[in-house]
Design an enzyme around this catalytic site. Structure first.
Site, PDB file in Angstrom:
ATOM      1  N   HIS A 176      55.267  21.547  27.951  1.00 17.34           N
ATOM      2  CA  HIS A 176      55.688  21.124  29.484  1.00 17.34           C
ATOM      3  C   HIS A 176      56.391  22.267  30.192  1.00 17.34           C
ATOM      4  CE1 HIS A 176      55.917  16.894  27.732  1.00 17.34           C
ATOM      5  NE2 HIS A 176      54.878  16.966  27.944  1.00 17.34           N
ATOM      6  N   CYS A 211      53.768  29.775  42.553  1.00 17.74           N
ATOM      7  CA  CYS A 211      53.694  29.683  43.930  1.00 17.74           C
ATOM      8  C   CYS A 211      52.600  28.438  44.100  1.00 17.74           C
ATOM      9  CB  CYS A 211      52.961  30.848  44.386  1.00 17.74           C
ATOM     10  SG  CYS A 211      52.202  30.556  46.145  1.00 17.74           S
ATOM     11  N   CYS A 236      51.692  35.437  49.192  1.00 18.61           N
ATOM     12  CA  CYS A 236      51.146  34.522  50.250  1.00 18.61           C
ATOM     13  C   CYS A 236      52.294  33.932  51.100  1.00 18.61           C
ATOM     14  CB  CYS A 236      49.963  33.685  49.525  1.00 18.61           C
ATOM     15  SG  CYS A 236      50.620  32.482  48.459  1.00 18.61           S
ATOM     16  N   GLY A 279      63.344  14.772  17.345  1.00 19.56           N
ATOM     17  CA  GLY A 279      64.313  14.807  18.528  1.00 19.56           C
ATOM     18  C   GLY A 279      63.158  14.296  19.695  1.00 19.56           C
ATOM     19  N   THR A 280      62.218  13.479  19.483  1.00 20.94           N
ATOM     20  CA  THR A 280      61.481  12.959  20.929  1.00 20.94           C
ATOM     21  C   THR A 280      61.477  11.775  20.683  1.00 20.94           C
ATOM     22  OG1 THR A 280      59.454  13.167  21.755  1.00 20.94           O
ATOM     23  CG2 THR A 280      59.325  13.657  19.589  1.00 20.94           C
ATOM     24  N   PRO A 294      67.869  10.101  15.204  1.00 22.31           N
ATOM     25  CA  PRO A 294      68.872   9.142  14.779  1.00 22.31           C
ATOM     26  C   PRO A 294      68.411   7.873  15.094  1.00 22.31           C
ATOM     27  CG  PRO A 294      69.575  10.817  16.433  1.00 22.31           C
ATOM     28  CD  PRO A 294      68.093  11.228  16.142  1.00 22.31           C
ATOM     29  N   GLU A 295      67.563   7.744  15.981  1.00 22.85           N
ATOM     30  CA  GLU A 295      67.080   6.252  16.541  1.00 22.85           C
ATOM     31  C   GLU A 295      65.652   6.179  16.095  1.00 22.85           C
ATOM     32  OE1 GLU A 295      67.647   5.612  20.909  1.00 22.85           O
ATOM     33  OE2 GLU A 295      69.513   6.622  20.875  1.00 22.85           O
ATOM     34  N   ALA A 305      69.115  16.382  14.477  1.00 20.06           N
ATOM     35  CA  ALA A 305      68.372  17.415  13.826  1.00 20.06           C
ATOM     36  C   ALA A 305      69.062  18.639  13.387  1.00 20.06           C
ATOM     37  CB  ALA A 305      67.547  17.966  14.975  1.00 20.06           C
TER      38      ALA A 305
HETATM   39  C1  BJW Z   1      68.053  13.324  18.581  1.00 21.21           C
HETATM   40  C2  BJW Z   1      69.377  13.728  18.575  1.00 21.21           C
HETATM   41  C3  BJW Z   1      69.663  14.598  17.711  1.00 21.21           C
HETATM   42  C4  BJW Z   1      69.195  12.505  20.360  1.00 21.21           C
HETATM   43  N1  BJW Z   1      68.833  15.110  16.707  1.00 21.21           N
HETATM   44  N2  BJW Z   1      67.183  13.627  17.747  1.00 21.21           N
HETATM   45  C5  BJW Z   1      48.373   7.941  27.134  1.00 21.21           C
HETATM   46  C6  BJW Z   1      48.956   6.745  27.111  1.00 21.21           C
HETATM   47  C7  BJW Z   1      49.783   6.336  28.131  1.00 21.21           C
HETATM   48  C8  BJW Z   1      50.161   7.163  29.280  1.00 21.21           C
HETATM   49  C9  BJW Z   1      49.740   8.468  29.397  1.00 21.21           C
HETATM   50  C10 BJW Z   1      48.725   8.738  28.092  1.00 21.21           C
HETATM   51  N3  BJW Z   1      48.494  10.214  28.538  1.00 21.21           N
HETATM   52  C11 BJW Z   1      49.060  10.672  29.651  1.00 21.21           C
HETATM   53  C12 BJW Z   1      49.704   9.416  30.163  1.00 21.21           C
HETATM   54  C13 BJW Z   1      50.654   9.888  31.013  1.00 21.21           C
HETATM   55  C14 BJW Z   1      51.880  10.378  31.124  1.00 21.21           C
HETATM   56  C15 BJW Z   1      52.821   9.630  29.926  1.00 21.21           C
HETATM   57  O1  BJW Z   1      52.764  10.146  28.868  1.00 21.21           O
HETATM   58  N4  BJW Z   1      53.240   8.471  30.425  1.00 21.21           N
HETATM   59  C16 BJW Z   1      54.147   7.830  29.674  1.00 21.21           C
HETATM   60  C17 BJW Z   1      55.422   8.002  29.763  1.00 21.21           C
HETATM   61  C18 BJW Z   1      53.661   6.339  29.714  1.00 21.21           C
HETATM   62  N5  BJW Z   1      51.667  11.710  30.624  1.00 21.21           N
HETATM   63  C19 BJW Z   1      51.625  12.760  31.619  1.00 21.21           C
HETATM   64  O2  BJW Z   1      51.438  12.599  33.065  1.00 21.21           O
HETATM   65  C20 BJW Z   1      51.246  14.117  31.123  1.00 21.21           C
HETATM   66  N6  BJW Z   1      50.203  14.678  31.780  1.00 21.21           N
HETATM   67  C21 BJW Z   1      48.944  14.494  31.496  1.00 21.21           C
HETATM   68  O3  BJW Z   1      48.649  13.587  30.754  1.00 21.21           O
HETATM   69  O4  BJW Z   1      47.985  15.049  32.170  1.00 21.21           O
HETATM   70  C22 BJW Z   1      46.567  14.696  32.001  1.00 21.21           C
HETATM   71  C23 BJW Z   1      46.144  13.868  33.185  1.00 21.21           C
HETATM   72  C24 BJW Z   1      46.648  14.365  34.610  1.00 21.21           C
HETATM   73  C25 BJW Z   1      46.162  13.324  35.434  1.00 21.21           C
HETATM   74  C26 BJW Z   1      45.680  12.109  35.276  1.00 21.21           C
HETATM   75  C27 BJW Z   1      45.509  11.731  33.993  1.00 21.21           C
HETATM   76  C28 BJW Z   1      45.712  12.653  32.858  1.00 21.21           C
HETATM   77  C29 BJW Z   1      52.573  15.049  31.745  1.00 21.21           C
HETATM   78  C30 BJW Z   1      53.865  14.723  30.935  1.00 21.21           C
HETATM   79  C31 BJW Z   1      54.778  15.580  31.334  1.00 21.21           C
HETATM   80  C32 BJW Z   1      56.203  15.199  30.990  1.00 21.21           C
HETATM   81  N7  BJW Z   1      57.290  15.822  31.922  1.00 21.21           N
HETATM   82  C33 BJW Z   1      58.683  15.625  31.527  1.00 21.21           C
HETATM   83  C34 BJW Z   1      59.411  16.253  32.734  1.00 21.21           C
HETATM   84  C35 BJW Z   1      59.516  17.675  32.732  1.00 21.21           C
HETATM   85  C36 BJW Z   1      60.300  17.886  34.010  1.00 21.21           C
HETATM   86  C37 BJW Z   1      61.752  18.035  33.837  1.00 21.21           C
HETATM   87  O5  BJW Z   1      62.395  18.648  32.837  1.00 21.21           O
HETATM   88  O6  BJW Z   1      62.419  17.326  34.527  1.00 21.21           O
HETATM   89  O7  BJW Z   1      58.851  16.320  30.274  1.00 21.21           O
HETATM   90  S1  BJW Z   1      58.976  13.834  31.156  1.00 21.21           S
HETATM   91  C38 BJW Z   1      60.259  14.397  29.972  1.00 21.21           C
HETATM   92  O8  BJW Z   1      59.840  13.548  28.936  1.00 21.21           O
HETATM   93  C39 BJW Z   1      60.363  15.647  29.583  1.00 21.21           C
HETATM   94  C40 BJW Z   1      60.087  15.952  28.269  1.00 21.21           C
HETATM   95  O9  BJW Z   1      59.665  16.847  27.584  1.00 21.21           O
HETATM   96  C41 BJW Z   1      59.412  14.343  27.932  1.00 21.21           C
HETATM   97  C42 BJW Z   1      59.447  14.039  26.633  1.00 21.21           C
HETATM   98  O10 BJW Z   1      60.726  13.433  26.292  1.00 21.21           O
HETATM   99  P1  BJW Z   1      61.347  13.923  24.901  1.00 21.21           P
HETATM  100  O11 BJW Z   1      61.605  15.374  24.704  1.00 21.21           O
HETATM  101  O12 BJW Z   1      60.688  12.819  24.110  1.00 21.21           O
HETATM  102  O13 BJW Z   1      63.061  13.493  25.250  1.00 21.21           O
HETATM  103  P2  BJW Z   1      63.621  12.069  25.309  1.00 21.21           P
HETATM  104  O14 BJW Z   1      64.891  12.252  25.871  1.00 21.21           O
HETATM  105  O15 BJW Z   1      62.651  10.955  25.662  1.00 21.21           O
HETATM  106  O16 BJW Z   1      64.118  11.431  23.871  1.00 21.21           O
HETATM  107  C43 BJW Z   1      65.034  12.330  23.165  1.00 21.21           C
HETATM  108  C44 BJW Z   1      64.951  11.730  21.723  1.00 21.21           C
HETATM  109  O17 BJW Z   1      65.942  12.537  20.868  1.00 21.21           O
HETATM  110  C45 BJW Z   1      65.497  10.315  21.539  1.00 21.21           C
HETATM  111  O18 BJW Z   1      64.489   9.785  20.784  1.00 21.21           O
HETATM  112  C46 BJW Z   1      66.808  10.368  20.886  1.00 21.21           C
HETATM  113  O19 BJW Z   1      67.174   9.257  19.777  1.00 21.21           O
HETATM  114  C47 BJW Z   1      66.656  11.721  20.139  1.00 21.21           C
HETATM  115  N8  BJW Z   1      67.819  12.468  19.702  1.00 21.21           N
HETATM  116  N9  BJW Z   1      70.075  13.006  20.093  1.00 21.21           N
HETATM  117  C48 BJW Z   1      67.395  14.547  16.754  1.00 21.21           C
HETATM  118  N10 BJW Z   1      71.022  15.414  17.742  1.00 21.21           N
HETATM  119 ZN    ZN Z   2      51.450  32.857  46.308  1.00 24.04          ZN
END
Ligand code: BJW
Ligand code: ZN
Length: 239
Positions: A120, A128, A151, A188-189, A215-216, A232
């Site tokens: 990500h 740009c 640019c 942690g996802t 944890p969840e 983690a």
């Molecule tokens: C602990 C802990 C401890 C707490 N120890 N654990 C297939 C099916 C359905 C939808 C889609 C699909 N394919 C694609 C999609 C669409 C979409 C998507 O997935 N949507 C779903 C939400 C429904 N995906 C996309 O759009 C992706 N692009 C794509 O597919 O391109 C191809 C395409 C393009 C155009 C048209 C069609 C296809 C791109 C996804 C980009 C995600 N971006 C973000 C934001 C980045 C910017 C920012 O930082 O602001 O990335 S979203 C956000 O979620 C961020 C993260 O990387 C991502 C994942 O989150 P993560 O890491 O899982 O964190 P949390 O907070 O959700 O969870 C934390 C966990 O930790 C929890 O479970 C806690 O319990 C745990 N935890 N303490 C261990 N101590």
């Molecule tokens: Zn440029």
């Protein structure tokens, strides 16, 4: 004991190991997660998927930068934790080790992990909006430059927003490793965001043992061979 004897044996015998990390691995470093505990991250009253959206980049890039510069400022004081360090050690333990992260915080590299696949993007880079040239903005808060020096178009954070494509080659590389590993850890996802979460499914369908550290419960939990309900930073150093 959190880790079963069976898993310990698999871990010791494994040759090819893949780990997918998410925001939870950085939680013990003080980095807020996006989801978890029934909450969703909010900035100025907006849920994160509103401020971190393609639409917001088009309509109010200044606000998007304010949110990212705030997070970059916050991250400056965050250090890798025991989980990041444990994974940095794992890279020397196996014939083939691949670390794939959804995180943009750079904490894996800061802990010493090499060749991390960042699905990500990275919060300390910008690109740009016209020619897509990349800029390293580490240490510059607020970010500079504000415009491309080729640019003169405005820069945007080099992170992948919903609906955007992942960096060229990153998912393909991760997918190849997921298909050929013996052990796949999902750490942690919330496993809600695709295509990242799909790597765990690919690994499992290709014959790997799937292990979750969280944890969840997540939508992936029932699909895993082992689920370790813990933080983690407490679990990974136990291997
Ligand atoms: C602990 C802990 C401890 C707490 N120890 N654990 C297939 C099916 C359905 C939808 C889609 C699909 N394919 C694609 C999609 C669409 C979409 C998507 O997935 N949507 C779903 C939400 C429904 N995906 C996309 O759009 C992706 N692009 C794509 O597919 O391109 C191809 C395409 C393009 C155009 C048209 C069609 C296809 C791109 C996804 C980009 C995600 N971006 C973000 C934001 C980045 C910017 C920012 O930082 O602001 O990335 S979203 C956000 O979620 C961020 C993260 O990387 C991502 C994942 O989150 P993560 O890491 O899982 O964190 P949390 O907070 O959700 O969870 C934390 C966990 O930790 C929890 O479970 C806690 O319990 C745990 N935890 N303490 C261990 N101590
Ligand atoms: Zn440029």
């Amino acid at each position: 004991m959190l880790i079963s004897d069976e898993l310990k044996e698999k871990f010791e015998a494994a040759k090819r190991v893949c780990v997918l990390t998410g925001a939870g691995i950085s939680a013990e470093s003080g980095v807020p997660t996006f989801r978890g505990g029934g909450n969703v991250a909010v900035w100025k009253g907006m849920p994160f998927d509103q401020i971190s959206s393609v639409r917001m980049v088009r309509e109010n890039l200044a606000e998007v930068w304010e949110w990212f510069d705030y997070r970059r400022g916050f991250l400056k004081d965050c250090q890798p934790n025991a989980a990041h360090f444990a994974l940095a050690e794992w890279q020397n333990k196996f014939d083939d080790f691949t670390l794939v992260t959804q995180n943009i915080d750079g904490l894996h590299a800061a802990a010493g992990s090499r060749d991390v696949i960042e699905l990500h993007g990275n919060i300390n880079r910008a690109y740009c909006t016209c020619c897509e040239r990349r800029f390293d903005i580490r240490g510059a808060i607020p970010h500079t430059p504000e415009n491309c020096d080729e640019c003169f178009a405005p820069l945007r954070p080099d992170v992948v927003l919903f609906g955007e494509m992942l960096p060229i080659g990153a998912f393909e590389k991760a997918e190849k490793k997921a298909r050929s590993c013996d052990l796949f850890f999902i750490v942690g996802t919330s496993a809600l965001v695709y295509p990242a979460a799909g790597l765990a499914e690919l690994a499992k369908y290709s014959g790997a043992s799937l292990v979750e550290v969280n944890p969840e419960e997540t939508p992936m939990s029932g699909f895993c061979d082992e689920t370790i309900r813990g933080k983690a930073g407490e679990v990974l150093p136990l291997f």
